[in-house]
Design a protein around this motif. Sequence first.
Motif, PDB file in Angstrom:
ATOM      1  N   GLY A  76       7.689   1.696  -2.443  1.00  0.00           N
ATOM      2  CA  GLY A  76       8.991   1.954  -1.100  1.00  0.00           C
ATOM      3  C   GLY A  76       9.785   1.028  -0.229  1.00  0.00           C
ATOM      4  N   THR A 106       6.995   3.469   1.938  1.00  0.00           N
ATOM      5  CA  THR A 106       7.845   3.922   2.124  1.00  0.00           C
ATOM      6  C   THR A 106       8.086   5.458   1.264  1.00  0.00           C
ATOM      7  N   THR A 124       1.788   5.676   5.884  1.00  0.00           N
ATOM      8  CA  THR A 124       3.037   5.065   5.111  1.00  0.00           C
ATOM      9  C   THR A 124       2.429   3.428   6.254  1.00  0.00           C
ATOM     10  N   THR A 155      -1.810   7.309  -0.663  1.00  0.00           N
ATOM     11  CA  THR A 155      -1.075   6.834   0.203  1.00  0.00           C
ATOM     12  C   THR A 155      -1.359   5.614   0.552  1.00  0.00           C
TER      13      THR A 155
END
Length: 319
Positions: A76, A106, A124, A155
Amino acid sequence: MAQRTVLAVLYDGVQSLDVTGPVEVFAGAELLAPGTYRIRTASLDGAPVRTTSGLTLVPDAPLAAAPDPDVLLVPGGAGGLRPDPRLVDWVREHGPRAGRLVSVCTGATVLAAAGLLDGRRATTHWAYCDRLARDHPAVEVDPDPVYVRDGHVATSAGVTAGIDLALALVEEDLGRDAALTIARHLVVFLRRPGNQAQFSAPLAAQTARREPLREVQRHIVEHPDADLSVESLAARARLSPRHFARAFRAETGMTPGRYVDRVRLEHARRLLEDTTDGIEEISRTSGYGTPEAMRRAFLKALGAPPAEYRRRFRPAPTP
């Protein structure tokens, strides 16, 4: 096991630790068990990229020349919030071919923009969960966990959560002892369970505007073993139980019961991590009353009983 290729995608505005944290875990595994992981990095044009901290990272190759990886790591950073359409297209094409599709912070936005999180549960960084859910309604966004695994897609939350997720993958491949050795080398815990909350209960909840409710919040944190029923807390705030419950939720963003549960869990976790107190004593001082009640709470929230949680978080010192 056969060697796995790990490919970290680089782009301008990437968060450097989102890249280097997981890469250091896989590199540690390769040192421990040579031939386990082959680590590569690539950017769109093969050119160096500038991270959010100002560091420059030099990739091994352009994405067009990169091999199809076993683990595709999408980190991210500010640049991931509005990803280059060319990057999104590449991830859309190559992501499904990866045995594991992994994002940090992200980086989940890149996966979502490529349509690879549709119908999946994902997380996230807590600061961007609302935005991810708003911009990609087909994604089931869970703002609480450190990381989420849904099939071959994983994630993770912000920054250091990528290390937790990488350790979990190494543990799955090479076993707990290998992951523990790497964690010790990096001087990190092995390992935060994926469904552990991203931040503490006091930080998760807003601070109430009115002093009686702020005082109740302080009382809960300082006295988790007290009578923390709605009736008792309402009396402390000099409100009726119904009015108190409504006002507490409106001003803090969570119900009194939810806040109490999180405070007690956090208190018990800290004692398990930082002390040698027995399970029975910790269950009492944390407000659970009995070890069985605490065990049920840990299994529900963290997926591990207290004794196993302590074993993971307080590994024996290296000889």
